[in-house]
Design an enzyme around this catalytic site. Structure first.
Site, PDB file in Angstrom:
ATOM      1  N   LYS A 148       0.855  -1.190   0.000  1.00 11.16           N
ATOM      2  CA  LYS A 148       0.000   0.000   0.000  1.00 11.16           C
ATOM      3  C   LYS A 148       0.887   1.235   0.000  1.00 11.16           C
ATOM      4  CE  LYS A 148      -3.813   2.220   2.456  1.00 11.16           C
ATOM      5  NZ  LYS A 148      -4.932   2.038   3.404  1.00 11.16           N
ATOM      6  N   ASP A 253     -13.564   4.967   9.823  1.00 14.97           N
ATOM      7  CA  ASP A 253     -13.934   4.736   8.413  1.00 14.97           C
ATOM      8  C   ASP A 253     -14.440   3.298   8.310  1.00 14.97           C
ATOM      9  OD1 ASP A 253     -14.262   5.894   5.977  1.00 14.97           O
ATOM     10  OD2 ASP A 253     -12.121   6.084   5.525  1.00 14.97           O
TER      11      ASP A 253
END
Ligand code: ADP
Ligand code: MG
Length: 388
Positions: A148, A253
């Site tokens: 990532k 989130d």
């Protein structure tokens, strides 16, 4: 969607590779074998530019030469090569100098991971978010991993006023620094959560703005229409929000995009750069928003309504009041992820999103699945193929 998609992808520069397909095929192939074509001197200059950027937005050419300890002619030759590969950018507005491109920074991180023997290949891009690019990665043994790459500061700031305030107060905060902080935070949280038995990918390594993690054989929940046991998955989800809070943390989130589900319908949580402590001034609001996201998603997608009434059962006061597991956020601070990192990221988030919680985009998207951008859809299909 195309315009938006291109807007989001264009920064990546070089095209090619990527099995994602779909309407937007502007995925970047991050090929570590290309590293072989870069010499020791190439990396010396690249590293010199990186070092110089600690104090300079554009690093004066003379400084690059000095840090790299190379003569003018040699440095020039190397810089030409780096320019050709789009690893640095040359500027001569105020003075002659260089700065790293995103790709240059990517290569520095990837080279470090390759050198450590952690990866030997980077494959298809499987995800693109507002603040990250996600690639498959593998090592000599063929282990499936995910790389990532954090990209903070990629998108323009929403409010011009905020932008001005932000830039005036934080002149030295570059995307390099912010992205590195986000990666550091994500890695620290992923590792600590894993150590506390949370279902998260194994955090393997962090270098600069890159987090290397285990690749999960799972689908993002947003793609799953039918569940065998809806109630069980729902309870896992709400249970995870509560358990995080008992450990002193709020995901911020927590939604169908950041939950993955295995064939056996076990949930996995991902995506941690926006997490906050339960001692955050807005903790209650963030916590309730996470719970509500789950309640709403299960209602909308599976027509499921909780008989136990999660929102009162898992009220913030009840859950935080029950916390016995020790405050994980204190442990995180001990791991080098300190208050200064946290404040910096929070400041940036306030300036770019208007709060320190979930990203604007995912909020929008969660209202209507059909609004998934093309690339995301294509990327998720790839994941699906591999699992099935
Ligand atoms: P972003 O910050 O861009 O939202 P995420 O960490 O949520 O990034 O990852 C985006 C997508 O990449 C996920 O929805 C998932 O499809 C895929 N992904 C991320 N991490 C993993 C992983 N460890 N294993 C498998 N897929 C992953
Ligand atoms: Mg995400």
């Amino acid at each position: 969607h195309e315009g938006r998609c291109h807007g989001r992808c264009s920064h990546v520069g070089s095209m090619g590779g990527g099995g994602g397909g779909g309407a937007c095929a502007t995925t970047m192939k991050l090929d570590p074998s290309a590293l072989r074509y870069l010499s020791k001197d190439d990396f010396r200059v690249l590293t010199a530019v990186e070092l110089g950027q600690r104090n300079h937005e554009i690093v004066p050419t003379v400084l690059v030469e000095r840090i790299a300890n190379l003569g003018r002619g040699d440095a020039y030759k190397v810089a030409k090569n780096l320019l050709r590969h789009k690893l640095v950018h040359h500027e001569r507005k105020k003075y002659d100098g260089y700065r790293l491109t995103t790709l240059g920074y990517d290569y520095l991180a990837i080279q470090a991971l390759v050198k450590k023997g952690l990866i030997s290949g980077v494959g298809t891009q499987i995800g693109v978010g507002k603040e990250s690019d996600i690639f498959e990665a593998t090592d000599e043994q063929g282990r499936a991993m995910v790389l990532k790459l954090h990209r903070l500061g990629r998108t323009s700031f929403r409010a011009v006023k905020n932008k001005r305030d932000y830039l005036e107060h934080r002149k030295n905060f570059s995307w390099l620094y912010l992205s590195r902080l986000a990666a550091k935070k994500e890695f620290a949280f992923m590792r600590a959560l894993g150590e506390h038995g949370f279902p998260v990918p194994e955090a393997i390594e962090v270098n600069r703005h890159c987090v290397l993690m285990e690749r999960m054989a799972a689908y993002p929940l947003v793609r799953v229409r039918n569940l065998g046991n809806v109630q069980d998955v729902y309870r896992q989800a709400v249970g995870l929000v509560a358990r995080l809070a008992q450990h002193g943390l709020i995901h911020c989130d927590f939604n169908e995009f950041n939950l993955m589900i295995t064939e056996r319908e076990e949930l996995i949580v991902i995506d941690f750069p926006q997490m906050v402590s339960t001692s955050h001034p807005n903790a209650k609001m963030f916590y309730e928003r996470d719970v509500r996201c789950i309640v709403d998603w299960f209602h909308k997608q599976y027509r499921y309504d909780d008989v136990d009434d999660a929102e009162s059962h898992f009220s913030f006061e009840t859950v935080v009041g029950r916390s016995a597991a020790g405050l994980l956020d204190k442990e995180l601070r001990a791991s080098g992820y300190d208050k200064e990192c946290e404040d910096t990221l929070e400041d940036w988030r306030k300036a770019s999103h208007g709060d320190s919680g979930s990203s604007e985009e995912e909020e929008e998207l969660s209202n209507d699945e059909e609004e998934l951008p093309e690339l995301e859809r294509a990327a998720l299909d790839v994941t699906k193929l591999e699992v099935g």
